[in-house]
Design an enzyme around this catalytic site. Structure first.
Site, mmCIF file in Angstrom:
data_model
loop_
_atom_site.group_PDB
_atom_site.id
_atom_site.type_symbol
_atom_site.label_atom_id
_atom_site.label_comp_id
_atom_site.label_asym_id
_atom_site.label_seq_id
_atom_site.Cartn_x
_atom_site.Cartn_y
_atom_site.Cartn_z
ATOM 1 N N GLY A 264 0.730 -1.251 0.199
ATOM 2 C CA GLY A 264 0.169 -0.024 0.123
ATOM 3 C C GLY A 264 0.799 1.220 -0.029
ATOM 4 N N GLU A 301 -2.095 -5.479 -1.851
ATOM 5 C CA GLU A 301 -1.335 -6.108 -0.656
ATOM 6 C C GLU A 301 -0.930 -4.979 0.372
ATOM 7 O OE1 GLU A 301 1.944 -7.918 -2.353
ATOM 8 O OE2 GLU A 301 0.694 -9.647 -3.349
ATOM 9 N N PRO A 302 -1.773 -4.081 0.844
ATOM 10 C CA PRO A 302 -1.323 -3.150 1.739
ATOM 11 C C PRO A 302 -1.197 -3.851 3.371
ATOM 12 C CG PRO A 302 -3.845 -3.036 1.805
ATOM 13 C CD PRO A 302 -3.306 -4.207 0.686
ATOM 14 N N GLY A 303 -0.170 -3.377 4.062
ATOM 15 C CA GLY A 303 0.218 -3.992 5.468
ATOM 16 C C GLY A 303 0.085 -2.650 6.314
ATOM 17 N N TYR A 344 16.450 1.415 10.207
ATOM 18 C CA TYR A 344 16.185 2.360 9.172
ATOM 19 C C TYR A 344 16.403 3.681 9.388
ATOM 20 C CZ TYR A 344 13.503 -1.739 7.855
ATOM 21 O OH TYR A 344 12.688 -2.903 7.902
ATOM 22 N N CYS A 373 22.335 -3.250 24.705
ATOM 23 C CA CYS A 373 23.849 -2.728 24.812
ATOM 24 C C CYS A 373 24.382 -2.517 23.609
ATOM 25 C CB CYS A 373 24.932 -3.994 25.444
ATOM 26 S SG CYS A 373 24.222 -4.498 27.107
HETATM 27 N N1 LLP Z 1 3.634 -6.787 -0.860
HETATM 28 C C1 LLP Z 1 5.043 -7.140 -1.104
HETATM 29 C C2 LLP Z 1 5.297 -8.040 -2.288
HETATM 30 C C3 LLP Z 1 5.863 -6.748 0.004
HETATM 31 O O1 LLP Z 1 7.213 -6.948 -0.236
HETATM 32 C C4 LLP Z 1 5.644 -5.949 0.911
HETATM 33 C C5 LLP Z 1 6.537 -5.193 2.023
HETATM 34 C C6 LLP Z 1 4.136 -5.590 0.982
HETATM 35 C C7 LLP Z 1 3.151 -6.064 0.011
HETATM 36 C C8 LLP Z 1 3.544 -4.582 1.885
HETATM 37 O O2 LLP Z 1 4.210 -3.470 2.023
HETATM 38 P P1 LLP Z 1 3.225 -2.178 2.907
HETATM 39 O O3 LLP Z 1 1.986 -2.158 2.413
HETATM 40 O O4 LLP Z 1 3.383 -2.565 4.380
HETATM 41 O O5 LLP Z 1 4.110 -0.832 2.718
HETATM 42 N N2 LLP Z 1 10.242 -3.561 7.590
HETATM 43 C C9 LLP Z 1 10.115 -2.310 6.718
HETATM 44 C C10 LLP Z 1 9.176 -2.910 5.764
HETATM 45 C C11 LLP Z 1 9.610 -3.663 4.651
HETATM 46 C C12 LLP Z 1 8.435 -3.871 3.867
HETATM 47 C C13 LLP Z 1 8.654 -5.451 3.011
HETATM 48 N N3 LLP Z 1 7.602 -5.738 1.869
HETATM 49 C C14 LLP Z 1 9.565 -1.223 7.785
HETATM 50 O O6 LLP Z 1 9.634 -1.662 8.808
HETATM 51 O O7 LLP Z 1 9.380 -0.289 7.096
#
Ligand code: LLP
Length: 443
Positions: A264, A301-303, A344, A373
């Site tokens: 997303g 595919e929003p997370g 990050y 630590c």
């Molecule tokens: N689909 C695919 C193929 C992905 O690789 C990802 C995230 C998503 C969907 C979900 O993306 P979103 O909607 O959440 O932006 N750990 C990092 C983020 C890594 C994201 C990896 N892929 C952070 O904390 O910013």
């Protein structure tokens, strides 16, 4: 102190609508306002469940999901929530009940989704650059909707697995559109130098190969250019390239009915996001416009977009400490609990749970650090915060995505508990780990 931090006075920041907001409790004698999650104060949750504690708001998750969904209007689409952002079973169950499908990247995530809601299999897409044959077999047995395949070798491995089970695997090739997403380099994926996807120029040839392969069924195209992208243009550019590809693929005789546009749109970590509906609408326009004429079904595919602002990490101040004029707040949450700042350099707003009327609480510049630590163990640096005392509570905002999901046991620290709030009710959805849990797998 950065100019941004200097400008970020707690008094000017506040809500993560509609889940988190300040309010004066009825019994408050000191005109202190307190941060609430829906109808429960975070003070109360800390007393009941201890700290560090992840707290999630059901209302925020539902509001964001529904706004995201509405933004796509009547364009045929399915939201496949990206499990990696927050994979707690109760959160998955909540999202399944709201009609979501799921994007998984491992057999572990697949198992979580099936456990949360056995009927979701038909709405699962399997992404990731290194699915093992065992993982492919498990997904085929479950009868998932789509495999997003990222290489020629993976395609033939999938064909072998499908042949073994005498099943058909629906595939999309994840293409790499060579678009600069202008996000943090670790979470940018759409350039040729990245490990992800198949260069879009080679896609036609691989589609032809897939179509010739028994047990594979070409069903769509997928693309994902990265995460936490707040500029809309790269999405539009990537989808426009996908649209050109679809035209070619259809001319080649492939039945392309699904287009998966990946994760997303980014969220506003640094300020209040007052109108996320508008933000979602602009994103939706960018990804649907290039596809209007194609009569395809969109997979999203929003997370983070859904769960990021729906969670906070609640932590207690253990010690105040001054080193050569620099003021530290040592808190009980650390980089193992929330890794984003260390990994990050990510910014998460930090606010005190109790807030006195403005003129009664001087502000100070502090580093909020954990007990691990490492010098990289900080949650926020050079923050302008109202002076808090040892024992006070702080909330780290926008920690609902990639918070607990990225947590580790570094320094043999048990991971926090998680609580899901809905109105007046607070449910423990993951108990605090015990040291015995951490030791139990060791021989
Ligand atoms: N689909 C695919 C193929 C992905 O690789 C990802 C995230 C998503 C969907 C979900 O993306 P979103 O909607 O959440 O932006 N750990 C990092 C983020 C890594 C994201 C990896 N892929 C952070 O904390 O910013």
């Amino acid at each position: 102190m950065s100019p941004r931090d200097a400008a970020t006075k707690v008094s000017e920041t506040l809500d993560r609508f509609p889940g988190f907001y300040y309010r004066q409790p009825k019994d408050s004698r000191h005109r202190e306002s307190v941060l609430y999650c829906e109808n429960i104060s975070l003070n109360h949750l800390a007393k009941r469940f201890g700290t560090p504690l992840y707290v999630y708001s059901t209302a925020t998750i539902k509001a964001r999901l529904s706004a995201f969904d509405k933004a796509f209007g009547n364009f045929p689409h399915t939201i496949c929530y990206s499990v990696k952002a927050n994979s707690n079973l109760r959160i998955l169950r909540l999202l399944a009940r709201e009609g979501c499908g799921f994007d998984v990247v491992s057999v572990g995530e697949l198992e979580r989704v099936l456990r949360a809601d056995g009927r979701s299999a038909k709405k699962i897409v399997f992404s990731g650059v290194g699915k093992s044959p065992a993982e492919m077999l498990a997904a085929l047995k479950a009868g998932i909707l789509l495999f997003n395949v990222e290489s020629e070798s993976e395609l033939s491995a999938l064909a072998k697995c499908a042949a073994k089970l005498q099943k058909e695997a629906r595939v999309a090739l994840r293409v790499n559109p060579d678009v600069d997403a202008k996000t943090h380099p670790y979470i940018s994926t759409g350039l040729h130098k990245h490990k992800f996807g198949i260069p879009i120029a080679n896609a036609r040839q691989l589609y032809a190969q897939a179509a010739r392969t028994k047990h594979l069924k070409v069903a769509g195209v997928s693309v994902h250019i990265g995460s936490q992208i707040t500029d809309i243009d790269p999405f539009a550019e990537a989808v426009a390239r996908v649209a050109d590809l679809i035209e070619d693929l259809r001319a080649d005789g492939h039945a392309i009915s699904l287009v998966d546009v990946g994760g997303g749109v980014g969220i506003a970590y640094e300020q209040r996001e007052t109108d996320f509906s508008d933000h979602f609408a602009r994103y939706a326009r960018a990804v649907t416009e290039p596809l209007r004429e194609f009569k395809v079904h969109l997979l999203l595919e929003p997370g983070r977009t859904i769960v990021g602002p729906a969670g906070v990490l609640l932590t207690s101040v253990l010690y105040r400490k001054r080193n050569d004029g620099k003021q530290f707040l040592v808190v009980d949450a650390a980089m193992n609990d929330l890794m984003r700042p260390a990994l990050y350099g990510a910014y998460h707003e930090i606010v005190p749970v109790g807030r006195k009327p403005e003129n009664q609480q001087p502000e100070e510049v502090v580093d909020v650090v954990g007990p691990v630590c490492e010098s990289g163990d900080f949650l926020g640096r050079d923050r302008n915060l109202p002076a808090v005392e040892e024992g006070d509570l702080l909330a780290v905002l926008d920690a609902g995505a990639y918070g607990m999901a990225l947590a580790s046991n570094y320094n043999t620290r048990p991971r926090p508990a998680e609580v899901l709030v809905s109105g007046k009710s607070a449910k423990l959805i993951r108990r605090r780990e015990r040291i015995s849990d951490l030791l139990s797998a060791e021989l």
